[in-house]
Scaffold this motif. Structure first.
Motif, short mmCIF file in Angstrom:
data_model
loop_
_atom_site.label_atom_id
_atom_site.label_comp_id
_atom_site.label_asym_id
_atom_site.label_seq_id
_atom_site.Cartn_x
_atom_site.Cartn_y
_atom_site.Cartn_z
N ASP A 181 -5.96 5.92 -5.63
CA ASP A 181 -7.19 6.69 -5.84
C ASP A 181 -8.31 5.78 -6.30
O ASP A 181 -9.45 5.90 -5.85
N ASP A 182 -8.01 4.81 -7.18
CA ASP A 182 -9.02 3.87 -7.66
C ASP A 182 -9.52 3.01 -6.51
O ASP A 182 -10.71 2.73 -6.41
N ASP A 183 -8.61 2.58 -5.62
CA ASP A 183 -9.01 1.77 -4.47
C ASP A 183 -9.94 2.56 -3.56
O ASP A 183 -10.91 2.03 -3.03
N ASP A 184 -9.66 3.85 -3.37
CA ASP A 184 -10.52 4.70 -2.56
C ASP A 184 -11.91 4.80 -3.18
O ASP A 184 -12.91 4.76 -2.49
N ASP A 185 -11.97 4.91 -4.51
CA ASP A 185 -13.25 4.98 -5.21
C ASP A 185 -14.02 3.68 -5.02
O ASP A 185 -15.24 3.69 -4.84
N ASP A 186 -13.33 2.53 -5.05
CA ASP A 186 -13.98 1.24 -4.86
C ASP A 186 -14.60 1.16 -3.47
O ASP A 186 -15.70 0.65 -3.29
N ASP A 187 -13.89 1.68 -2.46
CA ASP A 187 -14.42 1.68 -1.10
C ASP A 187 -15.69 2.50 -1.03
O ASP A 187 -16.65 2.12 -0.37
N ASP A 188 -15.72 3.65 -1.73
CA ASP A 188 -16.91 4.50 -1.75
C ASP A 188 -18.08 3.76 -2.38
O ASP A 188 -19.20 3.84 -1.91
N GLU A 229 9.25 8.35 -10.99
CA GLU A 229 8.08 9.22 -11.10
C GLU A 229 6.92 8.50 -11.78
O GLU A 229 5.77 8.62 -11.37
N THR A 230 7.23 7.72 -12.81
CA THR A 230 6.20 6.94 -13.49
C THR A 230 5.56 5.95 -12.52
O THR A 230 4.33 5.84 -12.44
N HIS A 231 6.38 5.23 -11.76
CA HIS A 231 5.86 4.28 -10.78
C HIS A 231 5.01 4.99 -9.74
O HIS A 231 3.93 4.50 -9.37
N TYR A 232 5.49 6.13 -9.26
CA TYR A 232 4.74 6.90 -8.27
C TYR A 232 3.36 7.27 -8.79
O TYR A 232 2.35 7.11 -8.10
N ASN A 233 3.30 7.77 -10.03
CA ASN A 233 2.02 8.18 -10.59
C ASN A 233 1.06 7.00 -10.73
O ASN A 233 -0.13 7.13 -10.43
N VAL A 234 1.57 5.84 -11.14
CA VAL A 234 0.72 4.65 -11.25
C VAL A 234 0.23 4.23 -9.87
O VAL A 234 -0.96 3.94 -9.68
N THR A 288 0.86 -1.18 0.00
CA THR A 288 0.00 0.00 0.00
C THR A 288 0.89 1.23 0.00
O THR A 288 2.09 1.15 0.32
N ASN A 289 0.33 2.38 -0.34
CA ASN A 289 1.12 3.61 -0.30
C ASN A 289 1.54 3.94 1.12
O ASN A 289 2.63 4.48 1.34
N GLU A 290 0.72 3.58 2.10
CA GLU A 290 1.11 3.81 3.50
C GLU A 290 2.34 2.97 3.84
O GLU A 290 3.27 3.45 4.51
N GLU A 291 2.39 1.73 3.36
CA GLU A 291 3.56 0.88 3.58
C GLU A 291 4.79 1.45 2.87
O GLU A 291 5.91 1.38 3.39
#
Length: 82
Positions: A70-77, A59-64, A5-8
């Motif tokens: 963001d997509d995972d957050d949308d799925d939670d919503d 930077e490419t990896h970061y953006n992906v 995860t991004n937090e990890e």
């Protein structure tokens, strides 16, 4: 290797920076990052690694990874609404 995860990812970066500076680094996080990047420039030059290419790839990896988060957050919503 399992997907992180991004937090990890942030926690891994925290550990790397702490290993680099120790616990008594300056309060200015930007200064720590700048000094680490500067030393990595030196490391890349000594190892014949194209730092700019690696930075662009990072930077490419970061953006992906950011977009995936963001997509995972949308799925939670969507789950909460359904």
């Amino acid at each position: 290797m399992p997907e992180r995860t991004n937090e990890e990812r942030v926690e891994r970066a925290d550990r790397a920076i702490e290993a680099y500076w120790g616990e008594d680094g300056p309060d200015d996080q930007g200064a720590i990052l700048a000094d680490l990047l500067c030393d990595l420039f030196h490391w890349a030059a000594a190892k014949d690694v194209d730092f700019q290419r690696a930075l662009g790839l990072a930077e490419t990896h970061y953006n992906v990874e950011r977009d995936d988060s963001d997509d995972d957050d949308d799925d939670d919503d969507d789950e909460e609404e359904g």
